[in-house]
Design a protein around this motif. Sequence first.
Motif, short mmCIF file in Angstrom:
data_model
loop_
_atom_site.label_atom_id
_atom_site.label_comp_id
_atom_site.label_asym_id
_atom_site.label_seq_id
_atom_site.Cartn_x
_atom_site.Cartn_y
_atom_site.Cartn_z
N LYS A 172 -2.49 -2.37 -1.28
CA LYS A 172 -3.91 -2.48 -0.99
C LYS A 172 -4.11 -2.14 0.48
CE LYS A 172 -7.44 -6.01 -1.13
NZ LYS A 172 -8.30 -6.32 -2.20
N VAL A 173 -5.21 -1.50 0.80
CA VAL A 173 -5.54 -1.28 2.21
C VAL A 173 -6.53 -2.37 2.60
CG1 VAL A 173 -6.52 0.30 3.90
CG2 VAL A 173 -5.28 1.22 1.93
N ARG B 83 -12.71 11.35 -7.55
CA ARG B 83 -12.86 11.44 -6.08
C ARG B 83 -13.44 10.14 -5.51
NH1 ARG B 83 -11.51 16.51 -5.13
NH2 ARG B 83 -12.11 18.07 -6.65
N ALA B 84 -14.34 9.53 -6.29
CA ALA B 84 -14.92 8.27 -5.81
C ALA B 84 -13.89 7.14 -5.79
CB ALA B 84 -16.10 7.88 -6.69
N SER B 85 -12.78 7.34 -6.47
CA SER B 85 -11.76 6.27 -6.52
C SER B 85 -10.72 6.41 -5.40
CB SER B 85 -11.04 6.31 -7.88
OG SER B 85 -10.14 7.39 -7.92
N ILE B 86 -10.87 7.43 -4.58
CA ILE B 86 -9.85 7.67 -3.54
C ILE B 86 -9.88 6.54 -2.50
CG2 ILE B 86 -9.17 9.19 -1.62
CD1 ILE B 86 -10.10 11.56 -3.27
N VAL B 87 -8.69 6.12 -2.12
CA VAL B 87 -8.53 5.08 -1.10
C VAL B 87 -8.05 5.75 0.18
CG1 VAL B 87 -7.12 3.08 -0.48
CG2 VAL B 87 -8.02 3.30 -2.79
N TYR B 88 -8.65 5.36 1.29
CA TYR B 88 -8.28 5.97 2.58
C TYR B 88 -7.54 4.96 3.45
CZ TYR B 88 -11.38 9.66 1.17
OH TYR B 88 -11.95 10.69 0.47
N TYR B 89 -6.60 5.48 4.15
CA TYR B 89 -5.87 4.65 5.12
C TYR B 89 -5.82 5.45 6.42
CZ TYR B 89 -1.92 2.46 7.44
OH TYR B 89 -1.11 1.85 8.36
N CYS B 90 -6.33 4.86 7.47
CA CYS B 90 -6.41 5.57 8.73
C CYS B 90 -7.17 6.89 8.52
CB CYS B 90 -5.01 5.85 9.25
SG CYS B 90 -4.95 6.08 11.01
N PRO C 45 -6.65 10.25 2.91
CA PRO C 45 -6.58 9.83 1.51
C PRO C 45 -5.13 9.51 1.16
CG PRO C 45 -6.78 12.22 1.66
CD PRO C 45 -6.88 11.70 3.07
N ILE C 46 -4.92 8.32 0.57
CA ILE C 46 -3.52 7.98 0.26
C ILE C 46 -3.30 7.50 -1.17
CG2 ILE C 46 -2.71 7.42 2.59
CD1 ILE C 46 -2.90 4.46 1.67
N GLY C 47 -4.35 7.44 -1.94
CA GLY C 47 -4.15 6.98 -3.31
C GLY C 47 -5.49 6.82 -4.01
N THR C 48 -5.44 6.29 -5.21
CA THR C 48 -6.68 6.02 -5.95
C THR C 48 -6.64 4.58 -6.46
OG1 THR C 48 -5.64 7.04 -7.90
CG2 THR C 48 -7.21 8.40 -6.67
N ILE C 49 -7.78 3.96 -6.40
CA ILE C 49 -7.93 2.58 -6.83
C ILE C 49 -7.73 2.51 -8.36
CG2 ILE C 49 -10.39 2.73 -7.30
CD1 ILE C 49 -10.86 0.22 -5.84
N ALA C 50 -7.20 1.39 -8.86
CA ALA C 50 -6.89 1.33 -10.30
C ALA C 50 -8.14 1.41 -11.17
CB ALA C 50 -6.11 0.05 -10.62
N ILE D 115 -12.14 -8.96 -10.13
CA ILE D 115 -11.46 -7.71 -9.76
C ILE D 115 -9.97 -7.81 -10.06
CG2 ILE D 115 -10.86 -6.22 -7.81
CD1 ILE D 115 -13.51 -7.13 -6.53
N LEU D 116 -9.42 -9.02 -10.02
CA LEU D 116 -7.97 -9.25 -10.12
C LEU D 116 -7.28 -8.32 -9.13
CD1 LEU D 116 -7.59 -9.63 -14.01
CD2 LEU D 116 -7.69 -11.45 -12.31
N ASN D 117 -6.34 -7.50 -9.62
CA ASN D 117 -5.70 -6.58 -8.67
C ASN D 117 -6.06 -5.13 -8.96
OD1 ASN D 117 -4.35 -6.52 -11.04
ND2 ASN D 117 -2.30 -6.81 -10.21
N TYR D 118 -7.17 -4.94 -9.64
CA TYR D 118 -7.58 -3.57 -9.99
C TYR D 118 -8.18 -2.82 -8.79
CZ TYR D 118 -6.57 -4.33 -14.91
OH TYR D 118 -5.92 -4.56 -16.11
N ASP D 119 -8.32 -3.53 -7.65
CA ASP D 119 -8.81 -2.83 -6.45
C ASP D 119 -7.63 -2.26 -5.66
OD1 ASP D 119 -7.74 -5.26 -5.73
OD2 ASP D 119 -9.24 -5.69 -4.19
N GLN D 120 -6.45 -2.30 -6.24
CA GLN D 120 -5.27 -1.80 -5.53
C GLN D 120 -4.89 -0.41 -6.02
OE1 GLN D 120 -2.09 -4.61 -5.42
NE2 GLN D 120 -3.45 -6.33 -4.99
N VAL D 121 -4.02 0.22 -5.23
CA VAL D 121 -3.46 1.50 -5.66
C VAL D 121 -2.14 1.17 -6.36
CG1 VAL D 121 -2.56 3.74 -4.92
CG2 VAL D 121 -4.44 2.66 -3.65
N PHE D 122 -2.08 1.41 -7.64
CA PHE D 122 -0.83 1.19 -8.38
C PHE D 122 -0.02 2.48 -8.34
CE2 PHE D 122 -0.79 -2.86 -10.76
CZ PHE D 122 -2.02 -3.35 -10.37
N ILE D 123 1.28 2.33 -8.14
CA ILE D 123 2.13 3.52 -8.10
C ILE D 123 2.03 4.27 -9.43
CG2 ILE D 123 4.48 4.41 -7.72
CD1 ILE D 123 3.21 2.85 -5.28
N ARG D 124 2.24 3.56 -10.53
CA ARG D 124 2.25 4.26 -11.83
C ARG D 124 0.88 4.83 -12.17
NH1 ARG D 124 2.19 -1.18 -13.58
NH2 ARG D 124 4.45 -1.38 -13.44
#
Length: 651
Positions: A259-260, A176-183, A186-191, A200-209
């Motif tokens: 990424k948001v 739950r702490a990894s959930i990413v919000y847009y507007c 909740p729209i995804g979870t951070i990698a 961080i590289l790109n691990y702060d993004q929501v990866f589809i897979r």
Amino acid sequence: MAMATSEAILRVLSGSLLPRLHHSDLSSKNSNSLHAIKANVNNTSDKRPVSMRLLKSCRRVYALQCRGGVFDGKTDVSRVESIGCKCQKAESVSGVTAEDHNETWFIGREASGPSVPVNGTSIGPSTEEFEMGEQLKHENGGLVTNGEPAATGTIKDTSDTGRVNLIEDEAWNLLRASIVYYCNNPIGTIAANDPSSSSILNYDQVFIRDFIPSGIAFLLKGEYDIVRNFILYTLQLQSWEKTMDCHSPGQGLMPASFKVRTVPLDGDDSATEDVLDPDFGEAAIGRVAPVDSGLWWIILLRAYGKCSGDLSVQERVDVQTGIKMILKLCLADGFDMFPTLLVTDGSCMIDRRMGIHGHPLEIQALFYSALLCAREMLAPEDASADLIRALNNRLVALSFHIREYYWIDMRKLNEIYRYQTEEYSFDAVNKFNIYPDQIPSWLVEFMPSKGGYLIGNLQPAHMDFRIFSLGNLWSIVSSLATPDQSHAILDLIEAKWAQLVADMPLKICYPALEGQEWRIITGSDPKNTPWSYHNGGSWPTLLWQLTVACIKMDRPEIALKAVEVAERRISGDKWPEYYDTKRGKFIGKQARLYQTWSIAGYLVSKLLLANPSAAKILVNEEDSELANAFSFMISGNPRRKRGQKRRSFIV
Ligand code: GLC
């Protein structure tokens, strides 16, 4: 019936046996391209509570950028610079259906505040959760439950059940702490949410897979909104015109990640807006297109419908168009002789050079699964007939190709060992001109008398004999492998437990590339050294695919055993991304901690083992017509008919 070639049978089958839907012109949606999705999330001049300001008003606004018309999944929209999702004073927020072609397109549901109680749990960014997230971030003590950290690697509760419950609680809190919000939706979870990592590289993004196990965990928990939002927002990103040095890939490609970003609103210093920024591989290491993203998206879409019972999402015009765009891209004619998808290295979970270019098994299994899922979801309309025909042709050809040519067991190995080479004719047994010397020495020792697996890749004069776990597991789940093959793969995992599971499930591939092979194939990649990361590392996230496969074959005890192995360490080790060494002894050299798909993968396994029938949202049962087609083709295969003259067959 005359002795038929597989190709001829295919033509007959595709024309008669398999279900038909109808043809559509898929070009209509394809002309739009979205460069960003934005949402106004903060306006400092508005004194209402944030939740009221934001949630009442999130809506997609196309008018700003859509020069060619309204984005409704039907209308042509010319390529645009950006698409905005501005939080304005809309009175209500609702989903759109196939009938809904208005100018504004809403995502979310009736404004309900950021903390939406689902099954008695708040999934919104409540203060408590933010505090929890912070606490989790700063705890170095391993297990953290309800704000109560335990000492590193130790677990307070001595009883096994209590210990396991604590691990599960911790995993849910972390997820739950990894959930990413847009507007504010909740729209995804951070990698990964690793407080110890400086880069961080790109691990702060929501990866589809990476989101797939998160999405499945939420679905199984009855929390559908995040999955619905994920499906709909990523669908909008699909149309982004991605370029790499002035070149764009085919439309229909889904991003690897997004990424948001919160940016100042144009012309208003007191306000900010959220922007969805996708990466199609143009920023990824190696600049590879993520072929698996769209396939996973289709698989998740079907799971969402099956689990929630809400079929309105898959029935929407834009969603139907999205499915067709992915299929069109995958089914497009090229130079290929094989029905397998031809992709570059790094186009899936293994997203950097590992010698998997060509026709890697993982992509083929996901492709097969996505084709079956799409066939179930596509609306029967005249316009889709050609597409469905192409899809059915591909299903038959793909399953035959993989089952026949990728399969290896003791018997097949012996057959390859005695192959004749340089066979030129239609009835060649060694169709791909494989030289027996290619059989690696490790395999001769390794292959158990009971068990087998699908090889990693097949090219002219080349079989990649490495065992890739995800491809094999998803071949079971999707019924790309026959029932016998599926059991044999699980037999192999049991027989070779010490190599494939050992101290942490599950090896991403086996064995590792070493020495000169590692130098040549990986390009001396220091991250992919032998028995690390993609090169023979152990990935806890693979637990969930193992669990689905075991449940499908009615052998859940294998998954249970693997989960127990993971439970011994995973929480104390802070949920690493991967483990290193032959037995998975060490936390991976460069592994992130608190890697979301390690956490979600564990939760999905637990949820499914507690309720095995829920696995059906992911499983594709063997299609009887495909099975018939397969036996027809098998009986026409020269390997089994050596010496028989090839007869012509007129379709
Ligand atoms: C690594 C993995 C990739 C994953 C990403 C984010 O790059 O190889 O599969 O999606 O990390 O976790």
